[in-house]
Design a protein around this motif. Structure first.
Motif, mmCIF file in Angstrom:
data_model
loop_
_atom_site.group_PDB
_atom_site.id
_atom_site.type_symbol
_atom_site.label_atom_id
_atom_site.label_comp_id
_atom_site.label_asym_id
_atom_site.label_seq_id
_atom_site.Cartn_x
_atom_site.Cartn_y
_atom_site.Cartn_z
ATOM 1 N N MET A 1 0.953 -1.061 -0.148
ATOM 2 C CA MET A 1 0.102 -0.025 0.094
ATOM 3 C C MET A 1 0.905 1.203 -0.037
ATOM 4 N N ALA A 2 0.401 2.186 -0.902
ATOM 5 C CA ALA A 2 1.357 3.321 -0.798
ATOM 6 C C ALA A 2 0.692 4.470 -0.345
ATOM 7 N N LEU A 3 0.930 5.417 0.574
ATOM 8 C CA LEU A 3 0.266 6.494 1.178
ATOM 9 C C LEU A 3 1.150 7.507 0.870
ATOM 10 N N PRO A 4 0.541 8.841 0.219
ATOM 11 C CA PRO A 4 1.248 9.936 0.086
ATOM 12 C C PRO A 4 1.246 10.703 1.294
ATOM 13 N N ALA A 5 2.433 11.473 1.212
ATOM 14 C CA ALA A 5 2.549 12.365 2.494
ATOM 15 C C ALA A 5 2.800 13.834 2.234
ATOM 16 N N TYR A 13 3.911 0.582 2.322
ATOM 17 C CA TYR A 13 3.641 -0.458 3.559
ATOM 18 C C TYR A 13 3.202 -1.689 3.002
ATOM 19 N N ARG A 14 3.505 -2.778 3.419
ATOM 20 C CA ARG A 14 3.233 -4.204 3.311
ATOM 21 C C ARG A 14 2.332 -4.480 4.520
ATOM 22 N N VAL A 15 0.997 -4.549 4.319
ATOM 23 C CA VAL A 15 -0.104 -5.019 5.189
ATOM 24 C C VAL A 15 -0.439 -6.370 5.202
ATOM 25 N N ASP A 16 0.038 -7.384 5.835
ATOM 26 C CA ASP A 16 -0.533 -8.646 6.163
ATOM 27 C C ASP A 16 -1.806 -8.756 6.509
ATOM 28 N N ALA A 17 -2.820 -9.423 5.926
ATOM 29 C CA ALA A 17 -4.162 -9.520 6.190
ATOM 30 C C ALA A 17 -4.995 -10.770 5.516
ATOM 31 N N ALA A 24 -10.458 -0.483 3.658
ATOM 32 C CA ALA A 24 -10.384 0.508 4.647
ATOM 33 C C ALA A 24 -9.530 0.108 5.861
ATOM 34 N N ASP A 25 -9.810 -1.135 6.214
ATOM 35 C CA ASP A 25 -8.858 -1.775 7.444
ATOM 36 C C ASP A 25 -7.547 -1.921 6.992
ATOM 37 N N LEU A 26 -7.113 -2.164 5.742
ATOM 38 C CA LEU A 26 -5.726 -2.037 5.289
ATOM 39 C C LEU A 26 -5.212 -0.782 5.309
ATOM 40 N N PHE A 27 -6.070 0.081 5.016
ATOM 41 C CA PHE A 27 -5.572 1.566 4.779
ATOM 42 C C PHE A 27 -5.312 2.061 6.244
ATOM 43 N N ASP A 29 -4.507 0.196 8.852
ATOM 44 C CA ASP A 29 -3.425 -0.219 9.620
ATOM 45 C C ASP A 29 -2.230 0.470 8.924
ATOM 46 N N ALA A 30 -1.858 0.517 7.545
ATOM 47 C CA ALA A 30 -0.833 1.169 7.156
ATOM 48 C C ALA A 30 -0.707 2.762 7.586
ATOM 49 N N TRP A 31 -1.766 3.364 7.761
ATOM 50 C CA TRP A 31 -1.630 4.946 8.026
ATOM 51 C C TRP A 31 -1.260 4.941 9.643
ATOM 52 N N HIS A 32 -1.693 4.202 10.299
ATOM 53 C CA HIS A 32 -1.237 4.219 11.751
ATOM 54 C C HIS A 32 0.112 3.801 11.879
ATOM 55 N N CYS A 33 0.761 2.818 11.230
ATOM 56 C CA CYS A 33 2.113 2.613 11.224
ATOM 57 C C CYS A 33 2.815 3.712 10.654
ATOM 58 N N HIS A 34 2.356 4.299 9.683
ATOM 59 C CA HIS A 34 3.177 5.362 9.064
ATOM 60 C C HIS A 34 3.121 6.586 10.017
ATOM 61 N N ASP A 35 1.830 6.913 10.910
ATOM 62 C CA ASP A 35 1.651 7.836 11.651
ATOM 63 C C ASP A 35 2.766 7.830 13.013
ATOM 64 N N GLU A 36 2.945 6.462 13.338
ATOM 65 C CA GLU A 36 3.880 6.079 14.477
ATOM 66 C C GLU A 36 5.362 6.424 14.149
#
Length: 55
Positions: A1-5, A13-17, A24-27, A29-36
């Motif tokens: 998943m790619a998130l623009p900043a 980010y790779r999200v295993d699910a 939306a859950d994958l999004f 998960d990646a967003w919170h990982c980036h935010d931290e």
């Protein structure tokens, strides 16, 4: 998943699910990982993300 900043870059980010996971859950998960992380803030807009399933 790619998130623009806010710095104009995309962070990937790779999200295993399970296969039935909602996009939306994958999004979030990646967003919170980036935010931290120490990276500049990612846009929290679902439509801005690029989501690809990898088998």
């Amino acid at each position: 998943m790619a998130l623009p900043a806010v710095d104009g870059r995309q962070y990937v980010y790779r999200v295993d699910a399970p296969a039935e996971a909602l996009l939306a859950d994958l999004f979030w998960d990646a967003w919170h990982c980036h935010d931290e992380s120490a990276f500049p803030r990612a846009w929290d807009v679902f439509d801005a993300a690029v989501i690809r399933r990898v088998d």
